[in-house]
Design a protein around this motif. Structure first.
Motif, PDB file in Angstrom:
ATOM      1  N   UNK A 292       0.826  -1.202  -0.115  1.00  0.00           N
ATOM      2  CA  UNK A 292      -0.149  -0.066   0.020  1.00  0.00           C
ATOM      3  C   UNK A 292       0.894   1.260   0.038  1.00  0.00           C
ATOM      4  N   UNK A 293       0.140   2.507   0.033  1.00  0.00           N
ATOM      5  CA  UNK A 293       0.998   3.681   0.025  1.00  0.00           C
ATOM      6  C   UNK A 293       0.218   4.643   1.313  1.00  0.00           C
ATOM      7  N   UNK A 294       1.426   5.067   2.050  1.00  0.00           N
ATOM      8  CA  UNK A 294       1.116   5.808   3.217  1.00  0.00           C
ATOM      9  C   UNK A 294       2.103   6.986   3.399  1.00  0.00           C
ATOM     10  N   UNK A 295       1.207   8.302   3.529  1.00  0.00           N
ATOM     11  CA  UNK A 295       1.911   9.387   3.839  1.00  0.00           C
ATOM     12  C   UNK A 295       2.627   9.190   5.121  1.00  0.00           C
ATOM     13  N   UNK A 296       3.874   9.717   4.969  1.00  0.00           N
ATOM     14  CA  UNK A 296       4.918   9.816   6.204  1.00  0.00           C
ATOM     15  C   UNK A 296       5.357  10.822   6.490  1.00  0.00           C
TER      16      UNK A 296
ATOM     17  N   UNK B  88       6.470  15.883   4.056  1.00  0.00           N
ATOM     18  CA  UNK B  88       5.778  14.429   4.165  1.00  0.00           C
ATOM     19  C   UNK B  88       6.153  13.837   2.878  1.00  0.00           C
ATOM     20  N   UNK B  89       6.340  12.459   3.042  1.00  0.00           N
ATOM     21  CA  UNK B  89       6.744  11.673   1.695  1.00  0.00           C
ATOM     22  C   UNK B  89       5.322  10.936   1.535  1.00  0.00           C
TER      23      UNK B  89
ATOM     24  N   UNK C   3       2.824  22.884  -4.049  1.00  0.00           N
ATOM     25  CA  UNK C   3       3.721  23.011  -2.946  1.00  0.00           C
ATOM     26  C   UNK C   3       3.806  21.739  -2.361  1.00  0.00           C
ATOM     27  N   UNK C   4       4.978  21.359  -1.704  1.00  0.00           N
ATOM     28  CA  UNK C   4       4.903  20.088  -0.970  1.00  0.00           C
ATOM     29  C   UNK C   4       4.265  20.248   0.170  1.00  0.00           C
ATOM     30  N   UNK C   5       4.015  19.117   1.109  1.00  0.00           N
ATOM     31  CA  UNK C   5       3.237  19.301   2.380  1.00  0.00           C
ATOM     32  C   UNK C   5       4.303  19.085   3.587  1.00  0.00           C
ATOM     33  N   UNK C   6       3.898  20.027   4.548  1.00  0.00           N
ATOM     34  CA  UNK C   6       4.724  20.131   5.556  1.00  0.00           C
ATOM     35  C   UNK C   6       3.894  19.710   6.960  1.00  0.00           C
TER      36      UNK C   6
ATOM     37  N   UNK D 173      -1.672  19.022   5.034  1.00  0.00           N
ATOM     38  CA  UNK D 173      -1.526  19.377   3.732  1.00  0.00           C
ATOM     39  C   UNK D 173      -1.702  18.018   2.914  1.00  0.00           C
ATOM     40  N   UNK D 174      -1.121  16.801   3.497  1.00  0.00           N
ATOM     41  CA  UNK D 174      -1.218  15.694   2.619  1.00  0.00           C
ATOM     42  C   UNK D 174      -2.552  15.422   2.619  1.00  0.00           C
TER      43      UNK D 174
END
Ligand code: TXA
Ligand code: MG
Length: 342
Positions: free
Chosen positions: A22-26, A32-33, A147-150, A154-155
């Protein structure tokens, strides 16, 4: 799919999802990746789908120890420079590019013969990687181009219902993505500036080059050393323009262009002098704080749907300032208004 929001007591749940492909925001110390098992091409493919990311843009592989590089046989050979850099800056916001082995799926390397590797310092990221029992491929967890999430919020704003879960580990400390350096060239070369500065890298390695694409627009038809650098990036929906000139010239330019749909991306010292909407990155010369706040500021500007034009100060290229410069010049599509020459 419904995206689960996990907290720090649920790291094992995140690891379990990753082990199943699976895919998880970490959370990481930078941004955040969007993580998946780096050795499972099918799992990695889901990251590209969720982000809407072009398949020719390779991903960073995250490990939980320097020894993981050998343990998982990720690279053909570990250059001496990599050992020196790891001793100085790992775990932390530095990504090193080396020649890869065939263990790396084509989805991760995007057809290149190299792989980018990072050992993050965030304790939650480290524990997730250890518990997943595999290195994790993870780009920034934003929709491609945004923009990237911090923060975990945001994610969710970008990825809700597109990924299995996000683990909320609080706001990111560094705020901009890692510095990317390639060790696959004769002289080590910085492809993307980030939390570890050019000055710090030169102190440890001696000669280090900075790729032209870091601050200049690629010539039409030129090949990007780092494919990510060729795309319009980090852009809010409003039009960003960078203003070059003295403090006084910036203030007077913005005040004479003040309107309901205009916002100034400025520093604290400007706030009382500007007669328009403002979003501040922090104190004037505090580049670390500017980096930490940058993406959150760009996202806040987007939330105010009336703003159509953003006048930002041209950042300094000193220290971590270079990372902020690199992101903002892309957000602005390389548009700079030079008040010194008009
Ligand atoms: O701080 C970070 O680096 C974050 C966190 C999640 O670790 N990750 C991140 O990944 O920023 P991403 O995918 O958003 O940016 C990776 C950049 C892209 O510009 C990509 O083109 C470049 O690194 N890259 C990855 N592998 C590469 C390779 N083998 N050769 C050249 N560039 C590479
Ligand atoms: Mg990114």
């Amino acid at each position: 799919m419904k995206t689960k929001v996990l907290d720090k007591t649920q790291i094992e749940d995140a690891a379990e999802i990753l082990r199943r492909g699976g895919v998880v925001g970490i959370p990481t110390e930078t941004v955040y990746g969007l993580a998946a098992d780096a050795l499972n091409g099918k799992a990695v493919e889901k990251i590209f789908k969720a982000k809407g990311r072009p398949m020719d843009n390779p991903l960073i592989v995250h490990v939980a120890d320097f020894s993981d590089i050998e343990k998982y046989n990720l690279v053909r050979e570990i250059p001496e420079n990599a050992k020196t850099l790891a001793k100085a800056f790992w775990p932390g916001p530095l990504t090193m590019i080396m020649k890869r082995t065939d263990v790396i799926p084509p989805e991760v390397s995007a057809g290149l013969d190299t792989v980018a590797i990072r050992f993050p310092s965030h304790p939650v990221a480290q524990e997730i990687i250890r518990k997943a029992k595999t290195p994790l491929a993870a780009p920034s967890a934003n929709l491609s181009g945004s923009p990237s999430p911090t923060t975990a919020q945001h994610v969710l704003n970008d990825m809700n219902d597109k990924i299995d879960a996000v683990l909320d580990g609080g706001a990111c400390e560094v705020g901009v993505e890692s510095t990317v350096i390639t060790l696959a060239t004769d002289v080590p070369r910085i492809l993307r500036p980030g939390g570890i500065t050019v000055e710090q890298l030169r102190e440890v390695l001696g000669k280090v080059e900075v790729d032209d694409a870091v601050i200049h627009q690629l010539a039409e038809g030129a090949t990007a050393a780092s494919p990510g650098m060729k795309y319009k990036h980090y852009a809010p929906k409003a039009n960003v323009l960078l203003i070059k000139g003295s403090d006084e010239a910036y203030i007077s330019f913005v005040n004479s262009h003040s309107a309901d749909d205009v916002c100034a991306l400025c520093c604290d010292e400007d706030l009382l002098l500007l007669k328009t909407k403002t979003v501040s990155l922090g104190r004037r010369n505090d580049y670390l704080t500017h980096a930490r706040h940058l993406f959150d500021c760009l996202r806040r500007i987007d939330e105010n749907k009336t703003i159509r034009t953003v006048y930002s100060r041209l950042p300094s290229v000193e220290g971590v300032g270079l990372a902020v410069y690199n992101r903002l010049i892309r957000a602005a599509g390389f548009e700079v208004i030079d008040l010194e020459t008009v």
